[in-house]
Design a protein around this motif. Structure first.
Motif, PDB file in Angstrom:
ATOM      1  N   ASN A 112     -48.290   1.647 -79.955  1.00 17.12           N
ATOM      2  CA  ASN A 112     -49.393   0.700 -79.802  1.00 17.12           C
ATOM      3  C   ASN A 112     -48.831  -0.714 -79.807  1.00 17.12           C
ATOM      4  OD1 ASN A 112     -48.931   0.046 -82.515  1.00 17.12           O
ATOM      5  ND2 ASN A 112     -50.579   1.376 -83.249  1.00 17.12           N
TER       6      ASN A 112
ATOM      7  N   GLY B  31     -53.743   3.287 -77.739  1.00 11.60           N
ATOM      8  CA  GLY B  31     -52.396   3.212 -77.191  1.00 11.60           C
ATOM      9  C   GLY B  31     -52.043   4.520 -76.526  1.00 11.60           C
TER      10      GLY B  31
ATOM     11  N   ASP C 231     -55.941   0.062 -83.341  1.00 18.77           N
ATOM     12  CA  ASP C 231     -54.542   0.479 -83.385  1.00 18.77           C
ATOM     13  C   ASP C 231     -54.382   1.995 -83.327  1.00 18.77           C
ATOM     14  OD1 ASP C 231     -53.806  -2.155 -83.543  1.00 18.77           O
ATOM     15  OD2 ASP C 231     -53.591  -2.182 -85.725  1.00 18.77           O
TER      16      ASP C 231
ATOM     17  N   ASN D 177     -53.817  -2.073 -76.453  1.00 20.14           N
ATOM     18  CA  ASN D 177     -53.922  -0.634 -76.696  1.00 20.14           C
ATOM     19  C   ASN D 177     -54.848   0.130 -75.753  1.00 20.14           C
ATOM     20  OD1 ASN D 177     -52.207  -0.862 -78.946  1.00 20.14           O
ATOM     21  ND2 ASN D 177     -53.934  -1.420 -80.267  1.00 20.14           N
TER      22      ASN D 177
END
Length: 490
Positions: free
Chosen positions: A406, A392, A389, A415
């Motif tokens: 994201n 992105g 995470d 991502n």
């Protein structure tokens, strides 16, 4: 008459074969190539099936080539033409499609010959069946030569399902506004389906580089780059191609950098700076060329070469440079395997110590919009092979505010972003993802996601995005070259 070149038996097959092509069919033909033969109808058939598969004897193809060579001056001819030939259970044949967009008289003659040649049908479980096979005619050393071309059916298999972590769903309201066209090495002269580097020059010529050769595409015709018009063999591994502000072409192959301009091809000799190879060739806004390498960032400034690495700049997190970018404010952003820095004049900012989306991440791409907002694709330095995470895209606005998108806090499907394109015609951001296809973001709140399960895209892995002067977008994918063009009136 062309048929007079054949003996009586072959002439009979030619006439019967042409008549057969006009018979009504149960199902429409499964054309492999973009140039379809309208009059050629066929019953249901399989593609490249059988043991043995359908075939035309090599002596016959040699005879066809010999007749063509006596009728045409082919001294400067290059490339190849591939035909999809339908062969029924009795051995009658009809060309269904081919990949010659020019539809030349030579191609028309080859179609007539192939329709009239004696063929052997495919055999499945001991019985003859209707099928289609390919024949390729190559131009080599001033002549044409034909042979059966067997397809790698494993490469024709569907790529599988995309990975979509975001389960909110997509309306994809803009999808209907686009026309998709896909070229592969089976329906065009592309040297390979996979290209991780392409570029568009000032005449809107697309340069498409692969590990099996390079070609140019001007919208209708592919022009192979071979030993006849370049320093490269037709199957050379071309790793990078870039067009600079002066329309010069820069090509990285064989661990060497080549320059192509109005004076022709020349070797650009600074191999001592590129001993561990080039990751990317990048343009700088001020006209410099940037070479990302594992030994630092090599900057070409006119006739001078400067190297930025840990030795010359200790603030650099690592000499293993992945990406670099100069924005409209003349700030130099450098992404390395251990983090990102920004150089603004004499001020160096390391983002590993600041609480921004760039902390412990490497920028892998960057684009800007008209307002001066800069968009970065990210790679997690701590887990470079795993999607997290922290990846992105990050945005630094023209006012210095940071944003992070994201698949948890936005409409991104995943991502891992391989490439980005700011569409100056529609004022939207396009993202090419590693496993989720193409993303269209209107820069505020609307996200759309196109892939092989919901659109004409042939797959979900997008390597690079380019846009020409008319707004047409080209995407290189793991499954061919895709053109995305706005429909008239849309």
């Amino acid at each position: 008459m062309l048929a007079s070149f054949f003996n009586t038996k072959t002439r009979r097959l030619l006439l019967t074969g042409l008549f057969f092509c006009f018979l009504p069919s149960m199902l429409s033909a499964q054309s492999l190539f973009l140039q379809k033969i309208d009059y050629c109808q066929s019953a249901q058939f399989c593609v490249e099936c059988g043991d043995p598969r359908a075939y035309c004897d090599q002596l016959t193809l040699d005879f066809v080539a010999a007749r063509i060579n006596t009728r045409y001056m082919l001294r400067d001819a290059q490339g190849s033409i591939t035909f999809q030939v339908y062969v029924d259970e009795k051995g009658f044949a009809c060309v269904l499609s081919h990949n010659d967009a020019t539809k030349s008289p030579l191609t028309a003659e080859l179609i007539t010959y192939l329709n009239g040649c004696p063929w052997k049908p495919a055999i499945v479980n001991g019985k003859p069946v209707a099928s289609s096979v390919n024949v390729i005619f190559r131009f080599i050393s001033g002549g044409i030569y034909g042979q059966m071309a067997r397809m790698d059916l494993s490469e024709q298999a569907p790529p599988g399902d995309p990975v979509i972590y975001n389960k909110n769903g997509y309306a994809n309201l803009s999808l209907k506004n686009y026309e998709f066209t896909t070229w592969t090495k089976y329906n065009s002269p592309l040297p390979d389906n996979i290209s991780q580097s392409c570029a568009i020059d000032q005449s809107d010529m697309l340069w498409y580089a692969t590990t099996k050769g390079m070609t140019r595409f001007e919208g209708t015709t592919f022009i192979p780059v071979t030993e006849y018009n370049s320093p490269f063999a037709s199957d050379a591994a071309i790793k990078e191609v870039l067009i600079d502000k002066d329309n010069n072409k820069w090509v990285y192959a064989n661990n060497q950098v080549y320059l192509y301009n109005q004076s022709g091809w020349q070797l650009f000799d600074f191999k001592q700076f590129l001993s561990r190879g080039v990751t990317q060739i990048l343009n700088s806004r001020n006209g410099e060329l940037l070479f990302a390498t594992q030994n630092g960032l090599v900057v070409k400034r006119k006739d001078k070469v400067v190297v930025i690495n840990k030795k010359s700049m200790p603030e650099l997190p690592s000499s293993n440079v992945v990406f670099a970018y100069v924005d409209k404010y003349k700030r130099l952003w450098i992404g390395t395997s251990k983090g990102t820095i920004m150089i603004d004049g004499t001020i160096i900012t390391s983002y590993n110590t600041l609480n921004t989306p760039l902390k412990n991440t490497c920028i892998t791409g960057a684009v800007e919009d008209e307002a001066g907002n800069v968009y970065f694709s990210l790679q997690d330095c701590n887990q470079p092979g795993t999607e997290t995470d922290k990846e992105g895209i990050a945005v630094i606005t023209s006012r210095g505010k940071w944003l992070h998108y994201n698949d948890v806090n936005s409409g991104m499907p995943s991502n891992k972003v391989n490439c980005m394109l700011y569409d100056k015609f529609e004022h939207v951001l396009w993202l090419g993802t590693d496993q989720s296809g193409l993303v269209r973001f209107n820069l505020t709140d609307n996200w759309e996601n196109y892939h092989n399960n919901n659109s004409p895209l042939p797959g979900f892995k997008i390597h690079q995005l380019m846009q020409d002067s008319k707004g047409t977008i080209y995407a290189t994918t793991a499954n061919g070259l895709v053109r995305l063009r706005k429909k008239a009136g849309a």
